[in-house]
Design an enzyme around this catalytic site. Structure first.
Site, PDB file in Angstrom:
ATOM      1  N   GLY A 194       0.804  -1.068  -0.048  1.00  0.00           N
ATOM      2  CA  GLY A 194      -0.052  -0.028   0.062  1.00  0.00           C
ATOM      3  C   GLY A 194       0.872   1.281  -0.064  1.00  0.00           C
ATOM      4  N   ARG A 235      -8.026   3.623 -15.091  1.00  0.00           N
ATOM      5  CA  ARG A 235      -7.938   4.272 -13.770  1.00  0.00           C
ATOM      6  C   ARG A 235      -8.685   5.592 -13.494  1.00  0.00           C
ATOM      7  NH1 ARG A 235      -3.572   5.331 -11.288  1.00  0.00           N
ATOM      8  NH2 ARG A 235      -4.093   4.737  -9.222  1.00  0.00           N
ATOM      9  N   TYR A 272      -1.413  -1.242 -12.348  1.00  0.00           N
ATOM     10  CA  TYR A 272      -2.945  -1.410 -12.688  1.00  0.00           C
ATOM     11  C   TYR A 272      -3.040  -0.620 -13.996  1.00  0.00           C
ATOM     12  CZ  TYR A 272      -2.570  -2.571  -7.683  1.00  0.00           C
ATOM     13  OH  TYR A 272      -2.086  -3.270  -6.634  1.00  0.00           O
ATOM     14  N   PRO A 282       4.649  -5.072  -1.287  1.00  0.00           N
ATOM     15  CA  PRO A 282       4.420  -3.818  -2.300  1.00  0.00           C
ATOM     16  C   PRO A 282       4.513  -4.427  -3.461  1.00  0.00           C
ATOM     17  CG  PRO A 282       7.061  -4.234  -1.821  1.00  0.00           C
ATOM     18  CD  PRO A 282       6.018  -5.129  -0.954  1.00  0.00           C
ATOM     19  N   GLY A 283       3.466  -3.593  -4.287  1.00  0.00           N
ATOM     20  CA  GLY A 283       3.254  -3.935  -5.774  1.00  0.00           C
ATOM     21  C   GLY A 283       3.499  -2.716  -6.367  1.00  0.00           C
ATOM     22  N   CYS A 297     -15.772   5.029 -27.228  1.00  0.00           N
ATOM     23  CA  CYS A 297     -17.162   5.570 -27.380  1.00  0.00           C
ATOM     24  C   CYS A 297     -17.781   6.002 -25.844  1.00  0.00           C
ATOM     25  CB  CYS A 297     -17.995   4.798 -28.136  1.00  0.00           C
ATOM     26  SG  CYS A 297     -19.279   5.540 -28.680  1.00  0.00           S
TER      27      CYS A 297
END
Length: 429
Positions: free
Chosen positions: A246, A328, A388, A289-290, A359
Site C-alpha cells: 500500500g 484508472r 494497474y 509492495p506492488g 465511445c
C-alpha cells in the site's frame, strides 16, 4: 513536471532506460507500455536492504499490480517472494520458474480449482479470508492428502486516508475476519483444530496509495494484541506478521510518498518493540509492495490524433489509447503527469485534457494538465503507468491490449505480445 531518476531529456526527446521514447513508438507502435528494468530492480533492492537489519522477513511482490512472466523472473532474481490472487497468477508465476515456496495465495473468494492449483504447486501459505473458507480448505486438503500453512486475513477496522475504492480494512470491507466481533479468534481456533491446516499468522492490507505511517502502526498494535490473546487463550504462537503493501507513489507533483526504506525500517522496529513488550517471540515479517515497485517504472506511449479546442471551455488532445488500456481515471479519477516526447524540452504552456478513442464521455486519461502544444502525430507519454494499467486492461470497443516492452541500457525487448484483432475474435463461436 516531475521526472523521476532514470528519465532524461536529450535532443528535445524524452529518454527512458536509455531509449529514445520517440524511437520506441516508431519501432513498436502505439499505444505501448514501457517498463524500466533498472528502476524495478532498484526498488526491489531498496526494500530488501531495509529489511536486513530486522533479519527475519521477506518482501513479496504484489502480482496484481503488473503480472507477466518477465516480472516474476525479475522479482525472483532479486530474491523477492510473491503475492498471488488467482489461478492465472499462480500459473504465470510457476511458468516463469518462480520459487513457489515463497508465494502467498490471497483472495476473498478463492475457487476450489484455484486452491487445488495452489496446493499442487506448493505455495508457502494460503491466506484465509473467512470462516467458511477455512472449512472448505480443510476438506480440499483432505482430498489432496496435503497439509498447508494458513494465515488469517484480518479486518482491523483501520481507516487509511486514500480513495474509498482502495480502502481494504474499514469495518464494512469485504475483506478479512473482524477482530472486534471475535471472528478472527474463531478463525485461528478453527485452523488449530483442523488436521490438515497449520496456523502461521496474520495478514492484513489496509489500502493502497498511502502516504502516512500511522495506519501501519495501528495495524502492528492490533496484530500484537491478537497474537497475545492467541497465546494466552489457545496456547499457540503467531509465527508471521504479514503487513501487506500500500505504500504510495508519485503520480504528480502533489504526491508526497514516504521513503520506502525508512518506512520498512521503522515498521520492523515497531514490530520488534511491540512483541518484546508483550512477551511474544519475534515474528517473521512480510511486506507485499506492488504499486511502489512497478508504477513509476512504467510509462505509456500514444500517438496524438485530433486536437479539439472548445473555445473558452476545454481543449482536448485525443490519443490512440483510452480506458481499455488505462481505466484508472474512469474508476478513481486517478491523476497522472503527461508530456509530448518529441517536444519534451519545450514549455508545457497549454492546458488540455487528454482523451481516449473509446465511445464514452468518461474516456479520459489525464484531465486538465499542462502540456506542450500538441499536433497530430506527436508522441505523448503518460508517466507512472506501470501499475494497474496493463493488469486492468480490457477489450472495450474491441480494442486490443497493447504490447509491453522492457527497456534497459538503451535497448528494448518485448515481454508481452500485443493483442491482434484476430486474437480477440478467436474465442468467438
Amino acid at each position: 513536471m516531475y521526472l523521476r531518476k532514470g528519465y532524461e531529456i536529450k535532443n528535445g526527446h524524452l529518454y527512458a532506460g536509455g531509449c529514445d521514447t520517440v524511437g520506441l513508438a516508431k519501432e513498436h507502435g502505439t499505444p505501448l507500455y514501457v517498463m524500466d528494468e533498472d528502476y524495478i530492480r532498484g526498488v526491489c533492492r531498496q526494500y530488501n536492504s531495509a529489511l536486513k537489519d530486522y533479519g527475519h522477513g521477506m518482501i513479496c511482490y504484489a502480482s496484481k499490480a503488473f503480472s507477466c512472466k518477465e516480472i516474476y523472473r525479475v522479482a525472483g532474481s532479486e530474491g523477492l517472494g510473491a503475492d498471488v490472487v488467482s489461478g492465472g497468477e499462480i500459473l504465470t508465476a510457476a511458468a516463469a520458474g518462480f520459487p513457489m515456496d515463497k508465494v502467498y495465495f490471497h483472495g476473498n473468494n478463492k475457487q476450489d480449482a484455484e486452491i487445488v492449483l495452489a496446493i499442487r504447486h506448493g505455495v508457502h501459505a494460503i491466506v484465509c479470508d473467512s470462516l467458511s473458507e477455512i472449512e472448505f480448505l480443510q476438506k480440499i486438503c483432505e482430498r489432496e492428502k496435503a497439509r498447508v500453512n494458513v494465515l488469517v486475513r484480518l479486518n482491523p477496522g483501520i481507516e487509511a486516508h486514500t480513495h474509498n475504492f482502495v480502502k481494504t480494512a474499514t469495518a464494512d470491507s469485504k475483506f478479512g475476519c473482524s477482530i472486534s466481533d471475535g471472528t478472527a479468534m474463531s478463525a485461528v481456533k478453527m485452523i488449530l483444530d483442523a488436521q490438515n491446516l497449520i496456523f502461521k499468522g496474520f495478514h492484513s492490507h489496509i489500502g493502497s496509495q498511502i502516504f502516512e505511517i500511522e495506519p501501519y502502526d495501528l495495524l502492528i498494535k492490533a496484530f500484537t494484541a491478537l497474537a497475545l490473546k492467541v497465546k494466552e487463550k489457545l496456547n499457540a504462537d503467531t509465527d508471521e506478521f504479514n503487513l501487506g503493501g500500500g505504500f504510495g507513489v508519485k503520480y504528480t507533483d502533489a504526491d508526497k510518498p514516504l521513503s520506502y526504506s525508512d518506512s520498512i525500517k521503522t515498521l520492523c522496529q515497531k514490530v520488534a518493540d511491540a512483541v518484546t513488550a508483550a512477551g511474544l517471540k519475534k515474528p517473521f515479517i512480510v511486506f507485499e509492495p506492488g504499486r511502489s515497485i512497478v508504477a513509476e517504472a512504467g510509462l505509456t506511449l500514444y500517438t496524438v490524433g485530433a486536437v479539439k479546442d472548445i473555445k473558452g471551455i476545454k481543449k482536448y488532445v485525443t490519443v490512440d489509447g483510452g480506458m481499455f488500456e488505462n481505466p484508472r481515471f474512469a474508476l478513481y479519477r486517478a491523476q497522472y503527469s503527461a508530456l509530448l516526447c518529441n517536444k519534451a524540452a519545450e514549455p508545457a504552456a497549454d492546458k488540455v485534457t487528454v482523451a481516449g478513442k473509446c465511445c464514452e464521455s468518461g474516456d479520459i486519461i489525464v484531465a486538465d494538465t499542462m502540456l506542450q502544444k500538441a499536433e497530430r502525430g506527436d508522441i505523448l507519454s503518460v508517466l507512472a503507468t506501470g501499475a494497474y494499467n496493463f493488469s486492468m486492461a480490457g477489450n472495450y470497443n474491441r480494442n486490443p491490449v497493447p504490447k509491453v516492452v522492457m527497456v534497459k541500457d538503451g535497448r528494448s525487448r518485448l515481454i508481452v505480445r500485443g493483442q491482434t484483432y484476430e486474437d480477440m475474435s478467436s474465442r468467438d463461436i
